[in-house]
Design an enzyme around this catalytic site. Structure first.
Site, PDB file in Angstrom:
ATOM      1  N   GLY A 219      48.659  47.535  41.508  1.00 60.16           N
ATOM      2  CA  GLY A 219      47.247  47.245  41.298  1.00 60.16           C
ATOM      3  C   GLY A 219      46.897  45.779  41.271  1.00 60.16           C
ATOM      4  O   GLY A 219      45.755  45.415  41.010  1.00 60.16           O
TER       5      GLY A 219
ATOM      6  N   GLU B 140      55.128  48.221  40.905  1.00 66.21           N
ATOM      7  CA  GLU B 140      54.901  48.853  42.207  1.00 66.21           C
ATOM      8  C   GLU B 140      53.749  48.215  42.967  1.00 66.21           C
ATOM      9  O   GLU B 140      52.714  48.847  43.167  1.00 66.21           O
ATOM     10  CB  GLU B 140      54.568  50.337  42.003  1.00 66.21           C
ATOM     11  CG  GLU B 140      55.479  51.071  41.079  1.00 66.21           C
ATOM     12  CD  GLU B 140      55.007  52.492  40.818  1.00 66.21           C
ATOM     13  OE1 GLU B 140      53.833  52.701  40.448  1.00 66.21           O
ATOM     14  OE2 GLU B 140      55.830  53.390  40.987  1.00 66.21           O
ATOM     15  N   PRO B 141      53.886  46.974  43.398  1.00 69.75           N
ATOM     16  CA  PRO B 141      52.802  46.381  44.174  1.00 69.75           C
ATOM     17  C   PRO B 141      52.716  46.994  45.579  1.00 69.75           C
ATOM     18  O   PRO B 141      53.746  47.228  46.218  1.00 69.75           O
ATOM     19  CB  PRO B 141      53.194  44.902  44.256  1.00 69.75           C
ATOM     20  CG  PRO B 141      54.675  44.879  44.060  1.00 69.75           C
ATOM     21  CD  PRO B 141      55.021  46.061  43.206  1.00 69.75           C
TER      22      PRO B 141
ATOM     23  N   CYS C 175      30.262  57.345  65.373  1.00 69.06           N
ATOM     24  CA  CYS C 175      28.945  57.934  65.184  1.00 69.06           C
ATOM     25  C   CYS C 175      28.683  58.235  63.721  1.00 69.06           C
ATOM     26  O   CYS C 175      28.666  59.389  63.295  1.00 69.06           O
ATOM     27  CB  CYS C 175      28.813  59.191  66.025  1.00 69.06           C
ATOM     28  SG  CYS C 175      28.726  58.777  67.754  1.00 69.06           S
TER      29      CYS C 175
ATOM     30  N   ARG D   6      37.853  51.326  54.663  1.00 67.18           N
ATOM     31  CA  ARG D   6      37.635  50.817  53.307  1.00 67.18           C
ATOM     32  C   ARG D   6      36.211  50.315  53.052  1.00 67.18           C
ATOM     33  O   ARG D   6      35.649  50.604  51.993  1.00 67.18           O
ATOM     34  CB  ARG D   6      38.675  49.757  52.967  1.00 67.18           C
ATOM     35  CG  ARG D   6      40.111  50.314  53.019  1.00 67.18           C
ATOM     36  CD  ARG D   6      41.172  49.280  52.751  1.00 67.18           C
ATOM     37  NE  ARG D   6      40.871  48.525  51.551  1.00 67.18           N
ATOM     38  CZ  ARG D   6      40.252  47.354  51.533  1.00 67.18           C
ATOM     39  NH1 ARG D   6      39.934  46.750  52.657  1.00 67.18           N
ATOM     40  NH2 ARG D   6      39.975  46.774  50.411  1.00 67.18           N
TER      41      ARG D   6
ATOM     42  N   TYR E 234      46.061  49.645  53.355  1.00 67.41           N
ATOM     43  CA  TYR E 234      45.134  50.777  53.359  1.00 67.41           C
ATOM     44  C   TYR E 234      44.167  50.775  54.546  1.00 67.41           C
ATOM     45  O   TYR E 234      43.075  51.347  54.461  1.00 67.41           O
ATOM     46  CB  TYR E 234      44.348  50.850  52.031  1.00 67.41           C
ATOM     47  CG  TYR E 234      45.260  50.885  50.823  1.00 67.41           C
ATOM     48  CD1 TYR E 234      46.053  51.998  50.568  1.00 67.41           C
ATOM     49  CD2 TYR E 234      45.356  49.809  49.953  1.00 67.41           C
ATOM     50  CE1 TYR E 234      46.918  52.030  49.475  1.00 67.41           C
ATOM     51  CE2 TYR E 234      46.220  49.827  48.857  1.00 67.41           C
ATOM     52  CZ  TYR E 234      46.995  50.943  48.631  1.00 67.41           C
ATOM     53  OH  TYR E 234      47.846  50.974  47.556  1.00 67.41           O
TER      54      TYR E 234
HETATM   55  C1  LIG Z   1      48.615  53.093  44.873  1.00 65.18           C
HETATM   56  C2  LIG Z   1      49.652  52.969  43.844  1.00 65.18           C
HETATM   57  C3  LIG Z   1      50.321  51.759  43.686  1.00 65.18           C
HETATM   58  C4  LIG Z   1      49.987  50.529  44.477  1.00 65.18           C
HETATM   59  O1  LIG Z   1      48.717  50.053  44.188  1.00 65.18           O
HETATM   60  P1  LIG Z   1      48.240  48.646  44.805  1.00 65.18           P
HETATM   61  O2  LIG Z   1      46.873  48.489  44.300  1.00 65.18           O
HETATM   62  O3  LIG Z   1      48.286  48.801  46.277  1.00 65.18           O
HETATM   63  O4  LIG Z   1      49.183  47.626  44.306  1.00 65.18           O
HETATM   64  C5  LIG Z   1      51.331  51.703  42.762  1.00 65.18           C
HETATM   65  N1  LIG Z   1      51.668  52.785  42.017  1.00 65.18           N
HETATM   66  C6  LIG Z   1      51.036  53.957  42.147  1.00 65.18           C
HETATM   67  C7  LIG Z   1      51.452  55.091  41.320  1.00 65.18           C
HETATM   68  C8  LIG Z   1      50.007  54.090  43.044  1.00 65.18           C
HETATM   69  O5  LIG Z   1      49.377  55.253  43.162  1.00 65.18           O
END
Ligand SMILES: *Cc1c(COP(=O)(O)O)cnc(C)c1O
Length: 448
Positions: free
Chosen positions: A248, A290-291, A361, A330, A390
């Site tokens: 995130g 988890e980036p 369209c 997006r 994304y």
């Molecule tokens: C989407 C997601 C991420 C990555 O989020 P980013 O905003 O792209 O860093 C990490 N962990 C989980 C569980 C997610 O669903």
């Protein structure tokens, strides 16, 4: 226009990325075209790992592959020592085919199928991030059938609201993801998981949302996770060797976006974890993050060829490109913003305010509002920045527009990593039942 990574304006007055002239890339590979600045992805990966090394903690940095999942990217992640998150059999297969070390793969998702679970176990992945009670039972049963013991993290929803778009917040109580803390579901899940013969409980996972700039949410999540861990220890005598704080971390898309530096994100987060766990007198867990977006987002660019224009005097001027919501949904999906420039006339001064429209369209198929551009001509190349996360991942064949190619650029070299979809590829799964076939034509195809 914010030139970042290896992007610059070259002597020919054109946008260059990874030492490659983007106009030449457009000619060689066609448009729309996704370009990934490989050096920038590697730099970001190293910044995360370096930042963790400095903390002295045990850690894993897992690339959330859903942001951009192709074999070349999985390979790059493996080379850089990242772990990998997958959320489907398709992402798992991509990683496996790319030779990603299975023990560093983590399987996420709120509705994993029995087949997906079996596939993960057979592949020998590092862990499953279990999302709900149904999955816990299924994981244990399938593992038992296979005579395996499966490592699991429990995804908890900490009940935290963060300042970002509603569609990309995940930490709030009313979420489709995870076991919530408030109702006691999370504690129940620990009890169940710890009691299953074929599950090895590693710890908990929390992911509060995406494109987050403020550390307050992460700090609050660290506090909740630590509090929950010590409660589980006191009540159930379970100690977590691992905590996963999710992804995130935000990036700069447009002026006014103020993300922290990677090092800062890691430092503030790990400081919070250290404090919270130390004050709970809890053995310091291994920390995973988890980036996704922040590893690949700003490394990506999309090149388009400009086509038609429409001016409504005093109201708006539309400039249309040869792609749009089919390659980047997006902006239409959650009002995402981008910057853009003319790649072939990078030194020309902006003259007018336009709206960049796609060719699909849908009235909502607009990529950028109020963009200042030089007077664009048909055939000009528009480069939209920060499309690495994304965009390709969420691309579609809406209007039967074919998905663009993806190219990695580095040190003056451009390599195709995803081919442009061909017409045959797009039609490959269409079936014309016998009764629909055109009389007298072979194979039922009236026109080829
Ligand atoms: C989407 C997601 C991420 C990555 O989020 P980013 O905003 O792209 O860093 C990490 N962990 C989980 C569980 C997610 O669903």
């Amino acid at each position: 226009m914010y030139l970042h990574g290896t992007s610059r304006i070259n002597e020919a007055g054109r946008l260059e990325i990874g030492g490659c002239d983007t106009v030449e890339l457009a000619n060689r590979f066609g448009t729309p075209l996704y370009i990934m600045d490989e050096a920038l992805i590697r730099q970001k990966s190293r910044e995360y790992i370096e930042a963790f090394r400095k903390t002295g903690m045990r850690f894993q940095v897992a690339y959330a592959s859903k942001a951009f999942c192709v074999m070349a990217m999985c390979r790059l992640a493996a080379e850089e020592g990242l772990s990998l998150d997958v959320v489907s059999d398709g992402e798992l297969l991509t990683a496996m085919r790319a030779g990603f070390p299975p023990e560093r793969i983590h399987f996420h998702g709120n509705n994993k199928s029995p087949d997906e679970i079996a596939m993960g176990i057979d592949a020998g992945i590092g862990c499953f991030v279990a999302d709900n009670f149904v999955e816990l039972e299924m994981l244990d049963a399938i593992a038992a059938e296979k005579g395996a013991v499966v490592k699991v993290l429990l995804r908890i929803t900490p009940g935290i609201e963060v300042h970002t778009h509603e569609f990309i917040t995940t930490g709030q109580e009313d979420s489709k993801f995870g076991f919530d803390l408030g109702s006691g579901a999370a504690m129940k899940a620990v009890e169940i998981a710890a009691g299953k013969a074929n599950l090895e409980l590693l710890g908990v996972h929390s992911h509060i949302g995406s494109q987050i700039f403020e550390m307050e949410g992460f700090r609050a999540a660290a506090e909740k996770v630590a509090k929950f861990a010590s409660e589980a220890r006191d009540k159930l005598n379970v100690v977590f060797p691992v905590i996963n704080m999710g992804g995130g971390f935000g990036i700069r898309y447009v002026e006014g976006d103020t993300p922290l530096q990677v090092e800062e994100y890691v430092r503030v987060l790990t400081d919070a974890i250290k404090n919270e766990f130390a004050s709970a007198q809890y053995p310091m867990p291994e920390v995973w993050i988890e980036p996704g977006r922040s590893l690949v987002g700003d490394a990506g660019w999309t090149l388009y060829t400009i086509g038609t224009q429409k001016e409504i005097p005093g109201v708006n001027k539309y400039v249309a490109v040869d792609g749009g919501m089919s390659d980047n949904i997006r902006p239409a999906l959650y009002g995402a913003q981008h910057e853009a420039m003319l790649a072939n006339r990078a030194n020309d001064l902006p003259e007018e305010k336009v709206t960049i429209a796609g060719k699909a369209c849908e009235s909502g198929d607009k990529l950028i509002f109020d963009l200042m551009l030089p007077k664009a001509q048909p055939g000009d190349i528009l480069a939209v920045s920060c499309t690495g996360a994304y965009s390709f991942a969420m691309s579609s064949n809406y209007n039967r527009i074919r998905r663009p190619a993806v190219v990695f650029v580095a040190d003056g070299q451009a390599d195709l990593v995803v081919k442009r979809e061909s017409h045959d590829h797009m039609l490959a799964n269409d079936v014309l039942p016998e009764r629909f076939q055109v009389k007298g034509s072979q194979e039922g195809a009236a026109i080829r």
